[in-house]
Design a protein around this motif. Structure first.
Motif, PDB file in Angstrom:
ATOM      1  N   ASP A   1       0.817  -1.219   0.000  1.00 27.61           N
ATOM      2  CA  ASP A   1       0.000   0.000   0.000  1.00 27.61           C
ATOM      3  C   ASP A   1       0.851   1.269   0.000  1.00 27.61           C
ATOM      4  OD1 ASP A   1      -2.260  -1.548   0.010  1.00 27.61           O
ATOM      5  OD2 ASP A   1      -2.577  -1.399   2.174  1.00 27.61           O
ATOM      6  N   ASP A   2       2.069   1.187   0.576  1.00 30.93           N
ATOM      7  CA  ASP A   2       2.923   2.371   0.633  1.00 30.93           C
ATOM      8  C   ASP A   2       3.844   2.496  -0.580  1.00 30.93           C
ATOM      9  OD1 ASP A   2       4.722   0.347   1.143  1.00 30.93           O
ATOM     10  OD2 ASP A   2       5.191   0.977   3.184  1.00 30.93           O
TER      11      ASP A   2
ATOM     12  N   VAL B   1      12.037   5.038  -0.773  1.00 33.32           N
ATOM     13  CA  VAL B   1      12.640   6.007  -1.689  1.00 33.32           C
ATOM     14  C   VAL B   1      12.659   5.473  -3.116  1.00 33.32           C
ATOM     15  CG1 VAL B   1      15.060   5.247  -1.494  1.00 33.32           C
ATOM     16  CG2 VAL B   1      14.541   7.654  -1.898  1.00 33.32           C
ATOM     17  N   LEU B   2      12.612   4.160  -3.280  1.00 28.63           N
ATOM     18  CA  LEU B   2      12.616   3.594  -4.633  1.00 28.63           C
ATOM     19  C   LEU B   2      11.375   4.002  -5.408  1.00 28.63           C
ATOM     20  CD1 LEU B   2      13.924  -0.027  -3.935  1.00 28.63           C
ATOM     21  CD2 LEU B   2      15.219   2.015  -4.572  1.00 28.63           C
ATOM     22  N   SER B   3      10.202   3.747  -4.842  1.00 26.79           N
ATOM     23  CA  SER B   3       8.972   4.108  -5.545  1.00 26.79           C
ATOM     24  C   SER B   3       8.824   5.618  -5.667  1.00 26.79           C
ATOM     25  CB  SER B   3       7.743   3.495  -4.853  1.00 26.79           C
ATOM     26  OG  SER B   3       7.675   3.874  -3.498  1.00 26.79           O
ATOM     27  N   ARG B   4       9.323   6.367  -4.674  1.00 30.72           N
ATOM     28  CA  ARG B   4       9.267   7.830  -4.762  1.00 30.72           C
ATOM     29  C   ARG B   4      10.116   8.338  -5.924  1.00 30.72           C
ATOM     30  NH1 ARG B   4      10.328   8.002   0.824  1.00 30.72           N
ATOM     31  NH2 ARG B   4      12.327   9.036   0.428  1.00 30.72           N
ATOM     32  N   SER B   5      11.277   7.752  -6.097  1.00 31.74           N
ATOM     33  CA  SER B   5      12.154   8.207  -7.170  1.00 31.74           C
ATOM     34  C   SER B   5      11.592   7.867  -8.549  1.00 31.74           C
ATOM     35  CB  SER B   5      13.557   7.610  -7.004  1.00 31.74           C
ATOM     36  OG  SER B   5      13.539   6.211  -7.156  1.00 31.74           O
ATOM     37  N   LEU B   6      10.931   6.721  -8.654  1.00 30.70           N
ATOM     38  CA  LEU B   6      10.283   6.366  -9.919  1.00 30.70           C
ATOM     39  C   LEU B   6       9.144   7.335 -10.232  1.00 30.70           C
ATOM     40  CD1 LEU B   6      10.076   2.479  -9.531  1.00 30.70           C
ATOM     41  CD2 LEU B   6      11.789   3.796 -10.793  1.00 30.70           C
ATOM     42  N   LYS B   7       8.381   7.666  -9.205  1.00 29.80           N
ATOM     43  CA  LYS B   7       7.292   8.626  -9.376  1.00 29.80           C
ATOM     44  C   LYS B   7       7.831   9.978  -9.802  1.00 29.80           C
ATOM     45  CE  LYS B   7       3.477  10.851  -6.894  1.00 29.80           C
ATOM     46  NZ  LYS B   7       2.784  11.007  -5.579  1.00 29.80           N
ATOM     47  N   LEU B   8       8.939  10.403  -9.197  1.00 30.85           N
ATOM     48  CA  LEU B   8       9.561  11.671  -9.557  1.00 30.85           C
ATOM     49  C   LEU B   8       9.933  11.684 -11.029  1.00 30.85           C
ATOM     50  CD1 LEU B   8      10.941  14.390  -8.944  1.00 30.85           C
ATOM     51  CD2 LEU B   8      12.981  13.085  -8.269  1.00 30.85           C
ATOM     52  N   ALA B   9      10.525  10.613 -11.518  1.00 33.24           N
ATOM     53  CA  ALA B   9      10.928  10.547 -12.927  1.00 33.24           C
ATOM     54  C   ALA B   9       9.721  10.645 -13.850  1.00 33.24           C
ATOM     55  CB  ALA B   9      11.691   9.253 -13.191  1.00 33.24           C
ATOM     56  N   ARG B  10       8.650   9.957 -13.495  1.00 35.52           N
ATOM     57  CA  ARG B  10       7.439  10.029 -14.332  1.00 35.52           C
ATOM     58  C   ARG B  10       6.873  11.444 -14.352  1.00 35.52           C
ATOM     59  NH1 ARG B  10       6.395   5.010 -11.670  1.00 35.52           N
ATOM     60  NH2 ARG B  10       4.954   6.060 -10.246  1.00 35.52           N
TER      61      ARG B  10
END
Length: 281
Positions: free
Chosen positions: A179-180, A201-210
């Protein structure tokens, strides 16, 4: 649900169901199953008459200093999850069954296997291609199901199937996340509570790139720099690689045109986690 431990047993089972005109789907796993694996099983159940789940911790895809012996195993729990998913049969060979004395034949996919995890883990994809090829020859599935979290593995297997004229159809299934946002992985069990929090931070960084791509940022070095900076902002993160590569060849790019793979491998203490997203201009 049936449990097969030998190649002879699983072949006998599959031949019997094929004689009834049924299609066979294969979900290869190394066990310690989670909802990501279950999503593969549910997809297979929806598309094939009979589903085989293999559970085999494959020694040939682990390097000499990697976690083969420590890799989590819980066959009893796995069998319960597989049964609840409505799977027909589990194939659980031991190492001697898959790699008998004198075994000396391997499958190697060059090119796409040489980058990213292939560079960080020499020999890894030779082990993957070999065991998957063996499973395909043993089970002879009509379809085989793989998750997009191991995107490079997916590309390696597709290349092998095309190059060796295998008849199996490869189905790819989206990443399943907590969920997070943390991508589900059997290796998440290695994370400490602090590492588990840091790994977001992994999913956050992917979101940032998108988000940057949506804003019109198409320069690959700039996108990569932003992702690296985001990950390095987490003190427990130790980057193995951050790469943006072409699909399906995983070649370097200067500018985003069409689709590209943003792939990450980052260590949090003893845990090496991978994640990815497809960027599209």
């Amino acid at each position: 649900m049936r449990l097969c431990k030998t190649i002879e047993d699983i072949r006998s089972y599959v031949n019997a169901v094929r004689s009834e005109g049924k299609t066979v789907g294969l979900v290869p796993t190394m066990g310690y199953l989670h909802r990501g694996h279950l999503s593969l099983m549910h997809e297979a159940k929806g598309r094939c008459d009979v589903v085989v789940v293999s559970i085999f911790v494959n020694p040939t895809q682990f390097g000499p200093n990697e976690d083969y012996q420590a890799y989590p195993r819980d066959l009893k729990k796995d069998a319960g999850l597989v049964a609840d998913a409505g799977v027909d049969v589990i194939f659980t060979p031991d190492v001697a069954e898959m790699y008998p004395t004198g075994f000396s034949s391997y499958v190697e996919v060059t090119g796409v296997s040489e980058f990213l995890c292939g560079a960080s883990r020499p020999g890894h994809f030779r082990g993957v291609a070999t065991v998957v090829s063996k499973l395909f020859h043993i089970v002879q599935p009509d379809m085989a199901f793989f998750g997009q979290k191991d995107f490079q593995q997916l590309l390696v297997i597709k290349r092998m199937v095309a190059d060796l004229n295998m008849t199996v159809q490869i189905a790819e299934v989206p990443i399943v996340r907590e969920d997070d946002g943390l991508a589900m992985s059997s290796r998440n069990v290695y994370l400490t509570p602090e590492g588990r929090k840091a790994a977001l931070v992994l999913s956050r960084s992917l979101k940032l790139a998108r988000e940057l791509v949506a804003q019109g940022v198409l320069d690959i070095p700039r996108l990569r720099e932003a992702v690296v900076r985001e990950i390095n902002g987490e003190s427990l993160a130790n980057i193995d690689y951050v790469e943006i590569r072409s699909i399906p060849d995983l070649l370097p790019l200067d500018k985003l045109q069409g689709q590209a793979l943003l792939a990450l491998a980052v260590r949090f203490g003893k845990s090496r986690l991978i994640d990815n997203t497809v960027l599209e201009a």
